[in-house]
Motif scaffolding. Structure first.
Motif, mmCIF file in Angstrom:
data_model
loop_
_atom_site.group_PDB
_atom_site.id
_atom_site.type_symbol
_atom_site.label_atom_id
_atom_site.label_comp_id
_atom_site.label_asym_id
_atom_site.label_seq_id
_atom_site.Cartn_x
_atom_site.Cartn_y
_atom_site.Cartn_z
ATOM 1 N N PRO A 499 0.823 -1.220 0.000
ATOM 2 C CA PRO A 499 0.000 0.000 0.000
ATOM 3 C C PRO A 499 0.851 1.262 0.000
ATOM 4 N N ASN A 500 2.148 1.118 0.283
ATOM 5 C CA ASN A 500 3.027 2.285 0.361
ATOM 6 C C ASN A 500 3.822 2.472 -0.919
ATOM 7 N N ALA A 501 3.162 2.284 -2.034
ATOM 8 C CA ALA A 501 3.772 2.531 -3.344
ATOM 9 C C ALA A 501 2.721 3.176 -4.231
ATOM 10 N N LEU A 502 3.176 4.054 -5.105
ATOM 11 C CA LEU A 502 2.275 4.672 -6.074
ATOM 12 C C LEU A 502 2.404 3.902 -7.378
ATOM 13 N N VAL A 503 1.371 3.154 -7.720
ATOM 14 C CA VAL A 503 1.386 2.325 -8.922
ATOM 15 C C VAL A 503 0.383 2.902 -9.912
ATOM 16 N N CYS A 504 0.863 3.306 -11.072
ATOM 17 C CA CYS A 504 0.021 3.969 -12.069
ATOM 18 C C CYS A 504 0.019 3.179 -13.370
ATOM 19 N N TRP A 505 -1.159 3.025 -13.956
ATOM 20 C CA TRP A 505 -1.289 2.491 -15.319
ATOM 21 C C TRP A 505 -1.862 3.595 -16.186
ATOM 22 N N GLU A 506 -1.187 3.861 -17.300
ATOM 23 C CA GLU A 506 -1.668 4.886 -18.214
ATOM 24 C C GLU A 506 -2.129 4.240 -19.513
ATOM 25 N N ALA A 507 -3.352 4.563 -19.906
ATOM 26 C CA ALA A 507 -3.846 4.131 -21.207
ATOM 27 C C ALA A 507 -3.247 5.022 -22.282
ATOM 28 N N GLN A 508 -2.930 4.444 -23.425
ATOM 29 C CA GLN A 508 -2.388 5.261 -24.505
ATOM 30 C C GLN A 508 -3.381 6.359 -24.890
ATOM 31 N N PHE A 509 -4.636 6.006 -24.975
ATOM 32 C CA PHE A 509 -5.765 6.939 -25.043
ATOM 33 C C PHE A 509 -6.802 6.423 -24.056
ATOM 34 N N GLY A 510 -7.628 7.343 -23.538
ATOM 35 C CA GLY A 510 -8.558 6.959 -22.480
ATOM 36 C C GLY A 510 -9.495 5.839 -22.857
ATOM 37 N N ASP A 511 -9.912 5.798 -24.146
ATOM 38 C CA ASP A 511 -10.879 4.771 -24.522
ATOM 39 C C ASP A 511 -10.244 3.383 -24.614
ATOM 40 N N PHE A 512 -8.915 3.299 -24.494
ATOM 41 C CA PHE A 512 -8.272 1.989 -24.542
ATOM 42 C C PHE A 512 -8.584 1.146 -23.313
ATOM 43 N N HIS A 513 -9.138 1.778 -22.272
ATOM 44 C CA HIS A 513 -9.519 0.959 -21.120
ATOM 45 C C HIS A 513 -10.684 0.028 -21.455
ATOM 46 N N ASN A 514 -11.327 0.240 -22.606
ATOM 47 C CA ASN A 514 -12.418 -0.648 -23.023
ATOM 48 C C ASN A 514 -12.011 -2.105 -22.964
ATOM 49 N N THR A 515 -10.800 -2.404 -23.460
ATOM 50 C CA THR A 515 -10.383 -3.805 -23.532
ATOM 51 C C THR A 515 -9.835 -4.316 -22.212
ATOM 52 N N ALA A 516 -9.835 -3.476 -21.182
ATOM 53 C CA ALA A 516 -9.483 -3.905 -19.828
ATOM 54 C C ALA A 516 -10.683 -3.790 -18.900
ATOM 55 N N GLN A 517 -11.877 -3.682 -19.479
ATOM 56 C CA GLN A 517 -13.072 -3.415 -18.677
ATOM 57 C C GLN A 517 -13.320 -4.484 -17.627
#
Length: 768
Positions: A499-517
């Protein structure tokens, strides 16, 4: 040849383009007499098979009307897992992280992972945590002594949804994180085991995505043992309808993983394959697949009738003798055990149910310390961002670094530098930061440049954020494979480990999260409610209407807001399943990233990040907005002429994100800066009821409107509309009867809503 190739084991390894590895496998299977077991090992195997079988019998009797997705037909799975764990423990493994689907989950939970005699079965069957989930979804974490090696070993079974194989990348991410934090760079202390169904292994694309992470530098877990429980059927679908390949395991060939097919009715053959698989993983740190060719004695679950669709198959299955009886008869005939000893073993297996429940409190407020920094710290990080710490390093162009240095000298930041400041400050405080996604090192929009590449020397690169101070935490920034489902699952698992780490995932474009829904729906949105598992993962989703067409414009904020659990009619609000923000300034982006670590609890953070604002001159922030005492602003009120004389304001426009700058530009051109106020919602969920209420009261003569650049059926409108109405509503709370019959209660209600209507102090001091 007869012994090696005409038995109950089949091998696929000739596609491996490594002579040493192929020879190693040949020696393990072609050497005469190599598959021998001692009498002690055979008795241990029999005892484990007894426990596995009797446990399923117990569940069937005790909860005969419950779906449990039992293990009948593949009881050998429990001894198989125990063999893998035993051999891995002997090789030095201290922690095993496991993912699996439904079938046999209770048996794995109780018999394989928990100490014998202390079964928390009641907890898993009838006392789920949080909002509750079915018993065959739940996970656990347990430390025990491995009886075969007398070493401590930690075993973790990840909770999973019904979306088969979705847990695969999550397991890998958690494994990678544990390896990272233990300094286990060779995979000798931490490993993963993934169990699969045959139909899902062949049919689910996330399996392929996860395999392709297996040897990538920032994602490898240095070898995973895959165990396929091959029922030879998927629910009611025959293999000929379920896949185009000969075997369900063929997907593993793409990473040159050896595949061992073994008849699950031959326990000794299974044990030998498991032993070899554990040794393979320890020796070569590569994936390996065990295909347990078995059957499903009942239907898809215990309530299902398989004869509807596979009548001939199930006529054969009903004639099939149980593997326990087969193996017991074999050992009795060999003189390894007597019939009496076997019967005593059967009778001596008792199960004690111990009810155990856990309760975990919910956070009750959003309080946290200020997130601002001193000028000295900001300047130090800014200087690191605008320089190259390595000597004789040839950069592409000095323009970007000179631009950053110029901003630092003027005490301003753009979006990229604000992010740099947030990451750098956390690293200096010993907080590990990990940023992962497609092309995140440079940034999709060529704005980040966290990894500098030498223009003259191949494969020489520099990460300035890892050169801030001698005692800083490491910064991990890694371009991922072209995957969303697999990589987001991986980062979610990574975030689970600490919990003491900042873990970030960035989509190349916002709508790319569709395939990670699937990961968003099943783990991020609802994981805490279902499994009481807090997670602080951050999703960075580029969003904004830039005239570039329907692709890559919207990150679909409406989906995240629809899944936000806050009630539009409840005010105040103190709890949420995640936090959704759309920052309009680099300073607020800086603060929200730092706040994510400084909050006293962990919630997922969804950030709609900009595109055109990355370089918009107006979208810059001063150091003054980031220095000591400053913090994240849930709303940014109008700070122009309108706010100086609110009584004259005729219209208040509430908005969020990029559209603010377009509204501000138009307002200036129309010379309406005295009569139109523009208020920005920076945190959308949990909704800032208290601050919105203050703005409504401030401009008491003005018309209130909501403005967004997204279409009305998209974006934020459907979410903010009822919440604004709640802010504006004054009156009695809901009730079953039209009025109270008690005069005193009536007068108290009247006074309360009159105070609300005319007295702002009624709202002072509340925490939201």
């Amino acid at each position: 040849l007869q012994t090696s190739y005409c038995g109950h084991i089949g091998m696929e390894f000739m596609f491996i383009n490594n002579v040493e590895q192929c020879q190693w496998i040949r020696q393990k299977f072609e050497t005469p007499g190599i598959m021998k077991f001692t009498d002690r090992e055979k008795r241990t195997l029999l005892a484990r098979l007894v426990r596995s079988t009797r446990f399923e019998d117990f569940l069937a009797r005790k909860w005969s009307s419950e779906k449990r997705f039992g293990l009948e037909g593949c009881e050998v799975l429990i001894p198989a897992l125990k063999m893998i764990i035993d051999r891995s423990s002997a090789a030095g493994i201290e922690s095993v992280i496991i993912g699996m689907p439904h079938r046999g989950r209770l048996n794995v939970l109780i018999l394989c992972l928990v100490l014998h005699g202390k079964y928390e079965l009641q907890r898993y069957m009838f006392a789920p945590q949080g909002s509750g989930d079915v018993k065959y979804h739940l996970g656990m974490y347990h430390e025990r002594i491995n009886r075969e090696t007398d070493k401590n070993i930690t075993l973790s079974l990840m909770a999973n949804p019904s979306h088969l194989e979705a847990v695969d990348p999550v397991v890998q991410g958690k494994t990678k994180a544990e390896q990272f934090y233990r300094g286990d760079t060779e995979g000798k202390k931490v490993m993963s085991i993934l169990m699969h169904g045959d139909a899902a292994f062949a049919g689910q694309g996330v399996v392929y995505e996860t395999f392709h992470l297996s040897e990538l530098p920032s994602y490898t877990t240095l070898g995973t043992i895959h165990v396929v429980v091959n029922n030879q059927i998927g629910f009611t679908t025959d293999p000929r309808m379920a896949r185009s390949s000969p075997y369900p395991t063929d997907v593993a060939r793409v990473v040159n993983a050896p595949i061992f097919h073994v008849n699950a009715d031959d326990p000794e053959a299974v044990m030998y394959v498991c032993r070899v698989a554990a040794e393979w993983r320890s020796t070569f740190n590569k994936d390996v697949v065990i295909d347990l060719v078995c059957y499903r004695r009942f239907g898809h679950n215990e309530m299902d009738e398989p004869m509807f669709t596979q009548p001939l198959m199930y006529k054969q299955i009903r004639k099939q003798e149980h593997v326990l009886k087969k193996y017991a008869d074999k050992l009795i005939s060999e003189g390894v055990v007597t019939l009496q000893e076997f019967e005593v073993c059967l009778l001596g297996y008792n199960i004690t149910v111990i009810q155990s429940m856990m309760a975990e409190g919910e956070p009750k407020c959003m309080s946290y310390p200020p997130t601002g920094l001193t000028d000295e710290v900001l300047k130090h990080i800014g200087e690191a961002a605008s320089s190259v710490p390595l000597q004789d390093f040839s950069i592409h162009s000095g323009e970007i670094l000179r631009g950053r240095a110029d901003m630092v000298s003027k005490r301003t930041v753009d979006w990229a530098l604000g992010e740099y400041m947030a990451f750098g400050s956390l690293l200096k405080d010993g907080i590990h930061v990990r940023l992962s996604g497609q092309d995140v090192e440079r940034g999709t929009f060529s704005h980040r440049h966290h990894v500098l590449h030498d223009q003259e020397v191949d494969k020489r690169f520099c990460i300035p954020l890892n050169h801030l101070s001698p005692d800083q935490a490491p910064y991990t920034v890694c371009n991922s494979s072209l995957s969303e489902y697999g990589v987001l699952g991986f980062e979610l698992g990574f975030a689970m480990a600490s919990p003491n780490a900042l873990v970030c995932w960035e989509a190349q474009f916002g709508d790319f999260h569709n395939t990670a829904q699937c990961i968003i729906d099943q783990f991020i949105s609802s994981g805490q409610a279902k499994w009481v598992r807090n997670n602080g993962i951050v999703l960075l989703l580029p969003h904004g209407m830039e005239g570039m067409g329907p692709e890559h414009s919207s990150a679909r904020p409406e989906r995240f807001l629809q899944m936000s659990k806050d009630d539009p009619d409840r005010y105040p609000l103190y709890d949420c399943n995640w936090i959704v923000v759309n920052c309009s300034t680099p300073a607020n982006y800086f603060h929200v990233l730092r706040r994510q670590i400084l909050l006293p609890f962990r919630k997922p953070l969804i950030i709609f990040t900009p595109k055109s604002l990355l370089r918009l001159p107006e979208a810059r922030s001063s150091f003054d907005e980031m220095t000591t005492g400053t913090k994240f602003r849930r709303i940014i009120p109008d700070e122009g002429p309108a706010s100086k004389n609110p009584g004259k304001v005729k219209r208040v426009i509430f908005c969020t994100g990029k559209v603010y700058y377009e509204l501000a530009k138009e307002r200036k051109q129309l010379k309406l800066e005295d009569t139109v106020a523009v208020v920005r919602l920076e945190q959308i969920s949990p909704f800032p009821f208290d601050l919105i209420k203050a703005e409504v009261e401030l401009y008491d003569n003005a018309e209130m409107i909501w403005c967004q650049e997204e279409h009305k059926n998209m974006g934020y409108y459907d979410y903010v509309r009822p919440r604004f109405l709640t802010v504006l509503y004054v009156g009695r709370d809901p009730a079953a009867a039209p009025a109270t019959g008690n005069k005193f209660t009536h007068l108290a209600e009247l006074k309360r809503f009159m105070d609300t209507a005319f007295d702002l102090s009624a709202f002072e001091g509340r925490s939201f």
